[in-house]
Design a protein around this motif. Structure first.
Motif, short mmCIF file in Angstrom:
data_model
loop_
_atom_site.label_atom_id
_atom_site.label_comp_id
_atom_site.label_asym_id
_atom_site.label_seq_id
_atom_site.Cartn_x
_atom_site.Cartn_y
_atom_site.Cartn_z
N SER A 46 0.83 -1.20 0.00
CA SER A 46 0.00 0.00 0.00
C SER A 46 0.87 1.25 0.00
O SER A 46 1.86 1.33 0.73
CB SER A 46 -0.91 0.00 1.23
N CYS A 78 -8.55 -9.12 -3.38
CA CYS A 78 -9.30 -7.88 -3.19
C CYS A 78 -9.72 -7.70 -1.73
O CYS A 78 -9.50 -6.64 -1.13
CB CYS A 78 -10.52 -7.86 -4.10
N LYS A 82 -7.34 -4.99 0.87
CA LYS A 82 -7.87 -3.73 1.39
C LYS A 82 -7.27 -3.40 2.76
O LYS A 82 -7.22 -2.22 3.15
CB LYS A 82 -9.39 -3.80 1.51
#
Length: 315
Positions: A46, A78, A82
């Motif tokens: 990220s 997915c 997150k």
């Protein structure tokens, strides 16, 4: 001939999946270790609007014997991505990972993943392993307790004995587990998949041939991996314990490693182990019941996710 009229549907789907993973932020990397091993690993990190890496816990997802990283965890990236950074390697002799070493045990696989994490600068990780990947994950947790913070085992009979697979082999019609793990023809692959999944969807015959030709490489080396297993052999030492919190996820209808194996492992590990059963599910919850598996794992890992949000310096 490959696939239909010489066209490989499986190869086409793999290329499409690869492009989709890259578009979703995953980066394919090749990590060269100093023991002659090249590990291929998908990496999701990220980053903020300035392109700087954000502080998040790292999940290492280890696939099973009949898959590679992409095939094993496509329905998880997915939901898990997150909240966590992801590392999704191909185990040695699966996908794009190879070695010149003669070592073939699952312990060697664990040692190589440990070295890969060191090369990537990862000092703390949550490990998720499915089936054969669960063997690897267990050894990582045992050997490197300061590295592996939590452990998720999916459909992996780490407490198996030499007779655990007898009912499976009887149903498959063979006396050798390698006939099941490494099918020789489309008919054997179809029978193996029907035993692996609770409700195997119908697929045309040419796709079974396509799957064998596209995914069935390194057959000799994979047979050596099966022969090299430490867990479940007559010569194996007593199963060690692990000190981490452990989540054991099992399909209610798993014919490869029956549900009783989950409860045996829970008793072996002790109070830090929790069993969650997915109804109407066989050996591969990541494909058969991906939404339920993702929710179960996220609930178990919620503490780590919340620490990420709060900027915990240890994660």
């Amino acid at each position: 001939m490959r696939g239909l009229f010489g066209f490989s549907v499986v190869e086409f789907a793999k290329k499409r999946k690869r492009a989709r993973w890259i578009s979703q932020g995953l980066e394919p990397r090749k990590i060269q270790l100093n023991n002659g091993t090249d590990l291929h690993c998908w990496v999701l990190q990220s980053k903020n609007s300035n392109g700087e890496k954000q502080q998040r816990s790292v999940l290492l997802l280890i696939h099973g014997f009949g898959a590679d990283g992409q095939t094993g965890w496509d329905d998880q990236i997915c939901a898990l991505g997150k909240h966590f950074d992801l590392l999704i390697p191909d185990l040695i002799f699966f996908g794009e990972s190879t070695t010149t070493s003669s070592e073939r045990t699952e312990i060697f696989q664990a040692e190589c993943l440990r070295s890969m994490l060191h090369c990537l600068g990862v000092q703390s990780v949550i490990v998720v392993g499915h089936s054969y990947g669960g063997f690897v994950a267990f050894w990582m947790a045992h050997k490197y307790p300061n590295l592996v913070r939590r452990l998720v085992i999916v459909s992996s009979a780490i407490g198996m004995t030499p007779s655990t697979s007898d009912p499976l082999l009887k149903a498959f019609g063979s006396s050798n587990i390698k006939d099941f793990l490494l099918p020789n023809n489309a008919g054997d692959l179809k029978r193996a998949m029907n035993l692996t999944f609770y409700k195997m969807p119908w697929i045309p015959g040419f796709l079974y041939k396509d799957l064998l030709q596209t995914m069935g490489g390194n057959k000799e080396q994979r047979a050596e991996l099966s022969d090299g297993l430490v867990i479940g052999t007559k010569e194996s030492q007593p199963l060690p314990r692990v000190n981490q919190d452990v989540l054991l996820v099992w399909g209610e209808n798993d014919l490869i490693f029956p549900l009783e194996e989950a409860y045996f492992l829970q008793r072996h590990i002790g109070e830090k182990a929790k069993v969650v059963v997915i109804n109407e599910c066989g050996h591969v919850p990541s494909l058969e019941k991906p939404t339920e598996l993702n929710e179960i794992m996220l609930k178990f890992l919620w503490v780590d996710s919340e620490k990420n949000k709060n900027g915990d310096p240890d994660h």
